[in-house]
Scaffold this active site. Structure first.
Site, short mmCIF file in Angstrom:
data_model
loop_
_atom_site.label_atom_id
_atom_site.label_comp_id
_atom_site.label_asym_id
_atom_site.label_seq_id
_atom_site.Cartn_x
_atom_site.Cartn_y
_atom_site.Cartn_z
CD GLU A 144 35.61 46.19 43.54
OE1 GLU A 144 36.37 46.11 44.30
OE2 GLU A 144 35.88 47.64 42.81
CG HIS A 198 37.31 49.14 45.40
ND1 HIS A 198 36.61 48.85 45.48
CD2 HIS A 198 36.95 50.90 45.96
CE1 HIS A 198 35.87 49.24 46.53
NE2 HIS A 198 36.12 50.37 46.47
NE ARG A 258 30.60 51.22 46.78
CZ ARG A 258 31.22 50.50 47.94
NH1 ARG A 258 31.62 49.46 47.72
NH2 ARG A 258 31.16 51.05 48.94
#
Length: 348
Positions: free
Chosen positions: A288, A307, A259
């Site tokens: 993001e 990601h 994370r």
């Protein structure tokens, strides 16, 4: 025979409805009334919807679709308090991801709705991606690829000071030893790396072979490569801050596939700039998509992926298989795998 059990498949363009339906039909013998809607993710980004996170902005659609469904399977639908209030027949939510952040679990529990997730669905994919980032970072693969693709042939990169490093013989520190961390450790041992782990929740008796448990500060000071696999909690937020970065070995590498909130990336940019860190591999970020002025963009010592650590076809199939197992257990009145709200008073 009774009425078919109504199931809403709220899949998307990753965990697709056809995959969910196929796995359900294999796992469940009961008569099911399957209905489906396709959510826009990942063609459209997720975000915060009312009080839940990482969801597609389809709250009104869910209000229409859930009026008589008993079961919903989804990874991106927003199961907000408003949506749950409009679904009186709902008894089971299966969230096909590691954590049901798109579900208001408290509101579901108050309404007698069981919420289950599918932990481990992406463990293989995420572990392999972490290893990929390690290799790409320590060998500086992206800038070398770009150089060759641009028509260059830089034999000067064979110079000692320009060479990369090896995982074989290196000490790799893993912060977190869940399903992903354990698989990463196993792969690293095949590389003949020394693997050390920091995780306050691990029973030393359950450590993989040839893996040593230590505290975080010792791990940071002893590792050539540090790889993060911890959950983001109030206790772990910003755990790799400026002070802890300073305790890492000079010339070491940092990899994060867990994370973005675990790391102070401004401090990482400074550590790269002054040479304390040799390279960084990142798949997760505090915001993001990334803003154009993000401090680590443009560095040839940073490897970035958007990601994607869990993005494999096998992950989608595994998520659907785990979801089908939950539904089968629910219809049989058995213990529910991945039950998040264990205090819920659910009934089949």
């Amino acid at each position: 025979m009774g009425e078919p059990r109504r199931v809403l498949l709220a899949g998307d363009h990753f965990v697709r409805n056809d995959i969910l339906a196929d796995r359900l039909n294999r796992a469940v013998s009961a008569d099911l009334d399957l209905r489906s809607i396709t959510l826009p993710w990942p063609l459209e980004p997720f975000g915060r919807v009312s009080e839940v996170d990482e969801a597609s902005d389809v709250e009104d659609t869910m209000l229409e679709q859930l009026t008589d469904a008993e079961i919903v399977i989804t990874q991106m639908a927003p199961l907000t308090e408003r949506v749950l209030a409009a679904a009186p027949a709902l008894r089971l939510v299966v969230c096909t991801r590691g954590g049901p952040v798109n579900v208001n679990v408290e509101a579901a529990t108050a309404r007698g709705v069981a919420v289950c997730n599918t932990p481990g669905r992406n463990a293989v994919a995420a572990a392999e991606h972490a290893i990929t980032l390690m290799l790409a970072t320590v060998r500086a693969i992206p800038p070398v690829h770009n150089s060759v693709a641009a028509g260059e042939w830089r034999s000067d990169l064979y110079a000692y000071d320009a060479c990369g490093a090896e995982l074989g013989g290196a000490t790799v520190g893993l912060i977190g030893l869940g399903a992903i961390g354990r698989r990463v450790a196993r792969i690293l041992r095949a590389f003949d790396a020394t693997v050390i782990v920091s995780d306050p929740f691990v029973d030393p008796a359950t450590l993989p072979p040839d893996v040593r448990l230590t505290d975080l500060d010792t791990l940071l000071g002893s590792s050539d490569v540090v790889s993060l696999h911890a959950r983001l909690t109030p206790d772990t937020a910003n755990m790799i801050d400026r002070a802890r970065l300073a305790t890492m070995r000079p010339g070491s590498y940092l990899v994060n596939t867990a994370r973005g909130g675990l790391v102070d990336y401004t401090a990482v940019a400074d550590a790269l700039r002054d040479g304390h860190l040799a390279g960084v591999g990142l798949d997760v970020f505090p915001v993001e998509p990334l803003p154009q002025d993000w401090p680590l963009l443009g560095s040839d010592r940073v490897v970035l992926t958007p990601h994607l650590a869990g993005a494999t076809r096998q992950t989608a199939h595994r998520a659907a298989e785990l979801a089908a197992e939950v539904v089968a257990a629910y219809l049989a009145g058995s213990e529910l795998p991945g039950l998040v709200n264990s205090d819920v008073a659910w009934r089949t």
